[in-house]
Design an enzyme around this catalytic site. Structure first.
Site, PDB file in Angstrom:
ATOM      1  N   PHE A   1       2.193   2.034  -3.279  1.00 47.40           N
ATOM      2  CA  PHE A   1       1.112   2.563  -4.110  1.00 47.40           C
ATOM      3  C   PHE A   1       0.863   4.027  -3.768  1.00 47.40           C
ATOM      4  CE2 PHE A   1      -3.261   3.460  -5.229  1.00 47.40           C
ATOM      5  CZ  PHE A   1      -3.388   2.859  -6.466  1.00 47.40           C
ATOM      6  N   ASP A   2       0.731   4.303  -2.467  1.00 45.20           N
ATOM      7  CA  ASP A   2       0.472   5.679  -2.031  1.00 45.20           C
ATOM      8  C   ASP A   2       1.598   6.612  -2.473  1.00 45.20           C
ATOM      9  OD1 ASP A   2      -1.835   4.830  -0.923  1.00 45.20           O
ATOM     10  OD2 ASP A   2      -1.161   4.923   1.164  1.00 45.20           O
TER      11      ASP A   2
ATOM     12  N   CYS B   1      15.495 -24.022 -20.564  1.00 48.15           N
ATOM     13  CA  CYS B   1      15.575 -24.647 -21.890  1.00 48.15           C
ATOM     14  C   CYS B   1      16.198 -23.737 -22.938  1.00 48.15           C
ATOM     15  CB  CYS B   1      14.181 -25.083 -22.351  1.00 48.15           C
ATOM     16  SG  CYS B   1      13.148 -23.701 -22.837  1.00 48.15           S
TER      17      CYS B   1
ATOM     18  N   CYS C   1      10.148 -27.543 -22.563  1.00 46.05           N
ATOM     19  CA  CYS C   1      10.812 -26.934 -21.404  1.00 46.05           C
ATOM     20  C   CYS C   1      10.503 -27.782 -20.163  1.00 46.05           C
ATOM     21  CB  CYS C   1      10.306 -25.505 -21.257  1.00 46.05           C
ATOM     22  SG  CYS C   1      11.021 -24.640 -19.861  1.00 46.05           S
TER      23      CYS C   1
ATOM     24  N   TYR D   1     -18.989   3.841  12.407  1.00 45.53           N
ATOM     25  CA  TYR D   1     -19.525   5.133  11.954  1.00 45.53           C
ATOM     26  C   TYR D   1     -21.033   5.012  11.833  1.00 45.53           C
ATOM     27  CZ  TYR D   1     -19.475   9.468   9.111  1.00 45.53           C
ATOM     28  OH  TYR D   1     -19.646  10.732   8.626  1.00 45.53           O
TER      29      TYR D   1
ATOM     30  N   ASP E   1       0.840  -1.205   0.000  1.00 46.27           N
ATOM     31  CA  ASP E   1       0.000   0.000   0.000  1.00 46.27           C
ATOM     32  C   ASP E   1       0.867   1.244   0.000  1.00 46.27           C
ATOM     33  OD1 ASP E   1      -1.982  -1.761   0.232  1.00 46.27           O
ATOM     34  OD2 ASP E   1      -2.810  -0.974   2.105  1.00 46.27           O
TER      35      ASP E   1
ATOM     36  N   SER F   1     -13.460   8.381   1.732  1.00 49.09           N
ATOM     37  CA  SER F   1     -12.381   7.698   2.441  1.00 49.09           C
ATOM     38  C   SER F   1     -11.573   8.741   3.188  1.00 49.09           C
ATOM     39  CB  SER F   1     -11.522   6.910   1.468  1.00 49.09           C
ATOM     40  OG  SER F   1     -10.867   7.805   0.629  1.00 49.09           O
ATOM     41  N   LEU F   2     -10.535   8.304   3.843  1.00 47.72           N
ATOM     42  CA  LEU F   2      -9.769   9.219   4.685  1.00 47.72           C
ATOM     43  C   LEU F   2      -8.431   9.546   4.049  1.00 47.72           C
ATOM     44  CD1 LEU F   2     -10.334   7.444   8.112  1.00 47.72           C
ATOM     45  CD2 LEU F   2     -11.552   9.407   7.185  1.00 47.72           C
TER      46      LEU F   2
ATOM     47  N   ARG G   1     -18.302  -0.305  -0.629  1.00 47.78           N
ATOM     48  CA  ARG G   1     -18.102   1.105  -0.899  1.00 47.78           C
ATOM     49  C   ARG G   1     -18.119   1.402  -2.396  1.00 47.78           C
ATOM     50  NH1 ARG G   1     -12.998   3.165  -1.091  1.00 47.78           N
ATOM     51  NH2 ARG G   1     -12.912   5.363  -1.541  1.00 47.78           N
TER      52      ARG G   1
ATOM     53  N   LYS H   1     -10.616  10.953  14.768  1.00 52.36           N
ATOM     54  CA  LYS H   1     -11.842  11.657  14.381  1.00 52.36           C
ATOM     55  C   LYS H   1     -12.174  12.719  15.416  1.00 52.36           C
ATOM     56  CE  LYS H   1     -13.734   7.369  12.515  1.00 52.36           C
ATOM     57  NZ  LYS H   1     -14.596   6.219  12.782  1.00 52.36           N
TER      58      LYS H   1
ATOM     59  N   LYS I   1      -7.487   1.280  12.925  1.00 48.64           N
ATOM     60  CA  LYS I   1      -7.874   1.236  11.517  1.00 48.64           C
ATOM     61  C   LYS I   1      -7.907  -0.236  11.124  1.00 48.64           C
ATOM     62  CE  LYS I   1      -6.833   3.337   7.078  1.00 48.64           C
ATOM     63  NZ  LYS I   1      -7.078   2.144   6.289  1.00 48.64           N
TER      64      LYS I   1
ATOM     65  N   CYS J   1       8.090 -18.410 -20.982  1.00 44.75           N
ATOM     66  CA  CYS J   1       8.873 -19.260 -21.868  1.00 44.75           C
ATOM     67  C   CYS J   1       7.860 -19.920 -22.798  1.00 44.75           C
ATOM     68  CB  CYS J   1       9.632 -20.316 -21.068  1.00 44.75           C
ATOM     69  SG  CYS J   1      10.267 -21.618 -22.147  1.00 44.75           S
TER      70      CYS J   1
ATOM     71  N   ASP K   1      -8.167  -3.478   8.978  1.00 51.92           N
ATOM     72  CA  ASP K   1      -7.682  -3.711   7.622  1.00 51.92           C
ATOM     73  C   ASP K   1      -8.562  -4.731   6.901  1.00 51.92           C
ATOM     74  OD1 ASP K   1      -6.133  -3.380   5.455  1.00 51.92           O
ATOM     75  OD2 ASP K   1      -4.422  -4.517   6.195  1.00 51.92           O
TER      76      ASP K   1
ATOM     77  N   CYS L   1      15.083 -18.535 -21.499  1.00 51.76           N
ATOM     78  CA  CYS L   1      14.614 -19.401 -20.418  1.00 51.76           C
ATOM     79  C   CYS L   1      15.800 -20.081 -19.732  1.00 51.76           C
ATOM     80  CB  CYS L   1      13.658 -20.443 -20.982  1.00 51.76           C
ATOM     81  SG  CYS L   1      13.129 -21.629 -19.747  1.00 51.76           S
TER      82      CYS L   1
ATOM     83  N   GLU M   1     -16.136  -2.155   8.914  1.00 53.94           N
ATOM     84  CA  GLU M   1     -15.164  -2.885   8.110  1.00 53.94           C
ATOM     85  C   GLU M   1     -15.427  -4.378   8.213  1.00 53.94           C
ATOM     86  OE1 GLU M   1     -13.262  -0.624   6.758  1.00 53.94           O
ATOM     87  OE2 GLU M   1     -11.419  -1.581   6.079  1.00 53.94           O
TER      88      GLU M   1
ATOM     89  N   GLU N   1      -9.153   5.529  17.131  1.00 48.94           N
ATOM     90  CA  GLU N   1      -9.641   4.171  16.884  1.00 48.94           C
ATOM     91  C   GLU N   1      -8.616   3.384  16.095  1.00 48.94           C
ATOM     92  OE1 GLU N   1     -13.197   4.614  14.621  1.00 48.94           O
ATOM     93  OE2 GLU N   1     -14.178   5.786  16.191  1.00 48.94           O
TER      94      GLU N   1
ATOM     95  N   LYS O   1      -1.092   5.677   9.196  1.00 51.63           N
ATOM     96  CA  LYS O   1      -0.744   4.289   8.883  1.00 51.63           C
ATOM     97  C   LYS O   1       0.544   3.902   9.579  1.00 51.63           C
ATOM     98  CE  LYS O   1      -2.837   3.309   4.637  1.00 51.63           C
ATOM     99  NZ  LYS O   1      -3.012   2.072   3.931  1.00 51.63           N
TER     100      LYS O   1
END
Ligand code: IVH
Length: 686
Positions: free
Chosen positions: A51-52, A428, A449, A242, A48, A97-98, A151, A304, A130, A443, A132, A425, A189, A128, A328
């Site tokens: 990604f973020d 092979c 192979c 919530y 994550d 989302s947050l 969602r 919150k 979070k 391959c 997952d 490969c 969640e 609270e 996080k």
């Protein structure tokens, strides 16, 4: 186009020479791919955090280059987890989302922003965990659960009511006489506790099915399952955090949650009110450690503003509330040396790069190897042999390399050789190929192979396929090396003498092997079909295809359309089946199996009754007691006919949960009656 690969590691940006345009295009493409991996395939390749980081980088670049703005950029939307298999529902109130933060500095900035916006007025923060998993919205009317939705993209989600009903901690009917309003929504969640997750993956490992990377993916895969009975078995759990609605009386978030707990909702007792920034830090410190002993995964803390009027005053940005933020936890990381990268070839020919590292202790286990997934990931990381790399184990079970640790530009020249993806490969020597739109290399030499051949034979004999348990992977290896088998059909021509060789003491075990192979001739057609190892034809699809087409010849004759009209068969599967039968070598292989006596036809199910004789029945919606395919088989076993669309000739509709509105309308217009699954089962049992 030559792409400029920049490291995910910010220290590396110093000496990269990014061309912004190319970088923006590259990031968009990558983020789209990772979005798809995450939301649709449930198989993320990166953490994550990675990604973020990529998303933030893209946001920054786009801000600097407004001329490059694009409404289809991944920054312009929150990823959607919508799936085509469920009825869409529009949320009564959008599900935002947050904002994510990773540092105390960001937490402090949030706290100060709130303080300033409230003009010095005192405020409390509700801290609270979070959870997952994946967020869910539950709608209650008159104390009864009327709808559960994912969602989705925040505006529209999937109706997963039937599946959510199987979660034991979600109350279906609230006790009477409590102070809940006529209508309210509660969000929370859905997650899979570690125990259920481990049990599920152990089971999948036994069945040689791909493992879920983490409990969150397992929970999301489960909740999107078409069979609610399967969902029930997997033991999901739900925590609510919530509460929304017009007639609610409590004026703070914390009180609302206590109220919800009194009504019977599963509210975590771990929430705590903080009166200062220090209280928040204490909460973070405590749970950063204590989370490891929780029965489920948490990936951070949610903060919150407690007072609802203050929340209102703070309001929302386009995507997030200004009154809440997620912090996080740092995934556990270790630094170790990259020794080398080796490449493994699997049964399908896919080549996986594996990093071999100096052993290092990480989150309780010694880590030596990490999957590098594919060439793009290697290039993004800019890996060189001998580099000190940062290894991370977040919610994921398999460790990942997330970056190179502290490489200063000055010693760039002194680094070891850059890791290159191989061109041929390792098994092979064939030149590898990369198909359009895919990240993996393959391959293509599937006929010669060795790991591909052996892998296919191993798949063929596995328990869920032909179940030839007298032969194991080592035996396959041995027979292959001795030149006794080149494909699975050769198994049926083996003789005791061949297996014994010159060693008389091996007669008994050789006889056992041959007997085991003989027994596999009784394996039903659906498992033979699975055993063939047609790409994308797993156990479930094989079963569906076997039921629908009844024989290998019929399946071979099927057109793309015929195939795609089968439940659960999409374009990719259908094309793969066509491709399989278009190949002469596969036809010859299948013919040799048939000659050996392997079943190529499904057994005709004897008619169990004529209770449904002459009836045309449409199946619609989702069911709790049996799957759609099972209902289809039941209809046929009792003399009825299952038809796809509603017409005047339809006798009745076997109607499950969440039947689509257009179907309902058509049924009532044509006067076609609906029968519930219980009524249907009574009909055939009677
Ligand atoms: S509150 C408007 N509280 O984290 C506020 N969310 O990006 C709505 N999550 O989509 C969310 N634990 O799926 C909230 N205690 C918690 C949570 C939580 C997990 C998830 C939720 C949300 C995401 C934040």
């Amino acid at each position: 186009m030559q792409l400029c690969f920049n490291s995910l590691n910010h220290t590396m940006n110093l000496f990269a020479t990014p061309n912004d345009t190319e970088r923006i295009l590259f990031l968009r493409k990558e983020l789209n791919r990772h979005n798809y991996n995450y939301y649709v395939l449930n198989a993320p390749e990166i953490s994550d955090r990675q990604f973020d980081d990529m998303m933030h980088e893209l946001q920054e670049l786009e801000e600097r280059h407004p001329e490059m703005s694009d409404p289809n950029s991944p920054t312009q939307r929150v990823g959607s987890d919508r799936s085509n298999d469920f009825e869409p529902v529009t949320h009564k109130r959008p599900m935002l989302s947050l904002g994510n933060t990773y540092s105390r500095g960001d937490v402090q900035a949030f706290y100060e922003r709130v303080a300033e916006s409230l003009g010095g007025e005192p405020f409390d923060i509700c801290c609270e965990l979070k959870f997952d998993g994946l967020s869910i919205s539950l709608l209650y009317e008159h104390g009864r659960l009327v709808r559960a939705a994912t969602r989705g993209d925040g505006v529209q989600g999937d109706d997963v009511t039937a599946n959510v009903r199987t979660i034991r901690t979600v109350p279906l009917v609230l006790p009477e006489g409590l102070d809940y309003p006529e209508e309210f929504e509660i969000r929370g969640e859905v997650l899979m506790p570690w125990k259920s997750f481990e049990r599920l993956n152990a089971e999948r490992e036994r069945r040689e099915e791909p493992l879920f990377a983490n409990p969150r993916n397992a929970a999301s895969g489960t909740l999107k399952s078409k069979k609610s009975a399967a969902v029930a078995q997997r033991r999901l759990d739900a925590y609510l955090y919530y509460l929304l609605g017009d007639g609610l009386t409590a004026q703070t978030h914390y009180e609302r949650m206590q109220q919800a707990a009194r009504w019977g909702f599963n509210v975590s007792p771990t929430a705590k009110l903080a009166h200062s920034l220090q209280d928040i830090y204490d909460y973070i410190d405590y749970w950063d450690e204590a989370r490891h002993s929780l029965p489920f995964a948490t990936d951070g803390i949610v903060l919150k503003v407690n007072d609802l009027r203050q929340q209102q005053r703070l309001g929302y940005t386009a995507k997030n509330p200004r009154w809440a933020i997620a912090y996080k936890f740092q995934a556990e990381q270790a630094v170790t040396r990259l020794l080398d990268v080796t490449f493994q070839v699997g049964r399908t020919g896919a080549v996986t790069p594996v990093a071999n590292m100096e052993p290092v202790l990480l989150a309780g286990t010694t880590v030596r190897r990490a999957s590098l997934h594919n060439e793009d990931i290697i290039r993004q990381l800019d890996l060189h042999i001998g580099d000190m790399v940062r290894v991370e184990k977040a919610g994921e079970i398999i460790p990942q390399i997330v970056g190179v640790a502290d490489v200063a530009p000055a010693n760039a020249a002194e680094r070891g050789a850059a890791v290159q993806f191989i061109k041929t490969c390792p098994e092979c020597g064939a030149t590898l190929v990369r198909y359009e739109g895919e990240a993996a290399h393959y391959c293509p030499n599937d006929t010669a192979c060795p790991p591909q051949i052996k892998g296919r034979i191993e798949h063929f004999i596995s328990r869920e396929a032909m179940n030839i348990d007298s032969v194991g992977p080592e035996t396959v290896d041995d027979y292959y090396e001795r030149g006794l088998i080149r494909d699975a059909a050769d198994l049926y021509r083996l003789t005791v003498e061949q297996l014994m060789g010159n060693d008389g003491t091996r007669r008994r075990s050789a006889e056992k092997v041959i007997a085991g192979i003989r027994r596999s001739l009784d394996v039903p057609f659906e498992r033979v079909l699975f055993a063939l190892g047609i790409r994308f034809v797993g156990k479930v699809v094989a079963k569906t295809l076997a039921r629908r087409f009844g024989s290998l010849d019929a399946l071979r004759a099927a057109s793309l359309d015929d195939l795609m009209q089968t439940e659960g068969v999409g374009q990719a599967i259908a094309e793969s089946v066509l491709r399989y039968f278009a190949d002469e070598r596969n036809l010859a292989f299948v013919a040799r199996l048939a000659e050996a006596g392997v079943r190529m036809e499904a057994e005709q199910a004897a008619l169990q009754s004529t209770a449904l004789a002459g009836m045309s029945i449409v199946i619609s919606g989702t069911f709790a007691r049996h799957s759609r395919e099972e209902y289809k088989a039941l209809i046929e076993a009792h003399g009825g006919k299952n038809v796809g669309s509603i017409s005047k000739k339809t006798t009745f509709i076997l109607a499950g949960e969440n039947m689509g509105p257009s179907k309902l309308e058509k049924a009532s217009k044509l006067g076609v009656p609906l029968k519930t699954e219980d009524e249907f089962l009574q009909m055939i049992e009677g």
